[in-house]
Design a protein around this motif. Structure first.
Motif, PDB file in Angstrom:
ATOM      1  N   ARG A  70      44.473  47.017  35.060  1.00  0.00           N
ATOM      2  CA  ARG A  70      43.383  46.685  35.985  1.00  0.00           C
ATOM      3  C   ARG A  70      43.129  45.190  35.935  1.00  0.00           C
ATOM      4  N   GLN A  71      42.829  44.610  37.059  1.00  0.00           N
ATOM      5  CA  GLN A  71      42.487  43.189  37.147  1.00  0.00           C
ATOM      6  C   GLN A  71      40.971  43.050  37.097  1.00  0.00           C
ATOM      7  N   LEU A  72      40.483  42.333  36.095  1.00  0.00           N
ATOM      8  CA  LEU A  72      39.044  42.123  36.008  1.00  0.00           C
ATOM      9  C   LEU A  72      38.591  41.157  37.100  1.00  0.00           C
ATOM     10  N   PRO A  73      37.415  41.369  37.647  1.00  0.00           N
ATOM     11  CA  PRO A  73      36.906  40.452  38.673  1.00  0.00           C
ATOM     12  C   PRO A  73      36.501  39.122  38.051  1.00  0.00           C
ATOM     13  N   PRO A  74      36.325  38.082  38.862  1.00  0.00           N
ATOM     14  CA  PRO A  74      35.829  36.800  38.336  1.00  0.00           C
ATOM     15  C   PRO A  74      34.468  37.006  37.683  1.00  0.00           C
ATOM     16  N   PRO A  75      34.119  36.235  36.650  1.00  0.00           N
ATOM     17  CA  PRO A  75      34.880  35.089  36.149  1.00  0.00           C
ATOM     18  C   PRO A  75      36.000  35.458  35.171  1.00  0.00           C
TER      19      PRO A  75
END
Length: 216
Positions: A70-75
């Motif tokens: 999973r790609q964590l959202p910014p920041p």
């Protein structure tokens, strides 16, 4: 799933080993029980696993539906690995295996304890007593930097452990992983440990963790 090396048996045990029986697979699951991790975090927790072996296990576990990326959202904006709902179902099996294996004495090579393994011991073996009040404790394991910060909440049902420390802890325990494990079952703080806030909450935490005894 590495079918070419599978057991080719229909029983549930064989089918389970086809999914998680490869070397490092169950330890990857162990490291994800308390929450998602980056590849570098897993490397730190499994220092004798080669990058290729770790990549292979993660790919196989993802293909089998145990782990997902999973790609964590910014920041944050980093890629992490986490257990699926089916993967999280392995927790009681994994903890039961660990409890069973603690009956055997460790070998000279079995000295390293990962930070999540130490904290899982708290969640697994802390035994509350009815008269004890609850407490929220921030644990800082200094040998692991930011990855060694945890939240422990003592409740009448046991100890809740997560990578999210409490905003307003009753106590803060700063120590090392080895010193923490050594202090389990004792109300004496390890040398070099620093406690701020309520020291009694930390003593209740440490004294309440009772690891199973070895054979012999």
């Amino acid at each position: 799933m590495p079918v070419q090396r599978g057991y080719r048996q229909a029983c549930g045990i064989a089918r389970g080993l086809d999914v998680v029986g490869e070397r490092w697979s169950l330890l990857v699951v162990r490291e994800l029980l308390l929450g998602p991790k980056r590849f570098t975090d897993l490397q730190q927790a499994l220092p004798t696993a080669s990058p290729n072996a770790l990549s292979d296990r993660l790919r196989e576990l993802a293909d089998a539906g145990v782990v997902r990326r999973r790609q964590l959202p910014p920041p944050g904006n980093v890629r992490v690995y986490e257990l699926t709902a089916w993967g999280r179902d392995l927790e009681p099996i994994l903890l039961a295996l660990g409890t069973w294996a603690l009956a055997a004495p460790p070998t000279a090579e079995q000295l390293f304890v990962s930070v999540d393994s130490a904290m899982l011991s708290i969640r697994t073996y802390f035994a509350p007593t009815p008269e004890q009040p609850g407490a929220a404790i921030r644990v800082e394991l200094r040998d692991h930097g930011p990855a060694g910060v945890f939240g422990v909440r003592l409740t009448p049902a046991g100890a809740e452990v997560s990578h999210e420390p409490p905003d307003e802890p009753d106590a803060v325990l700063a120590t090392t992983t080895d010193a923490l494990v050594t202090a389990f079952g004792s109300d004496d703080l390890a040398a070099g440990a620093v406690v701020t806030g309520d020291p009694e909450a930390v003593r209740r935490l440490l004294a309440g963790v009772h690891l199973p005894h070895r054979m012999g």
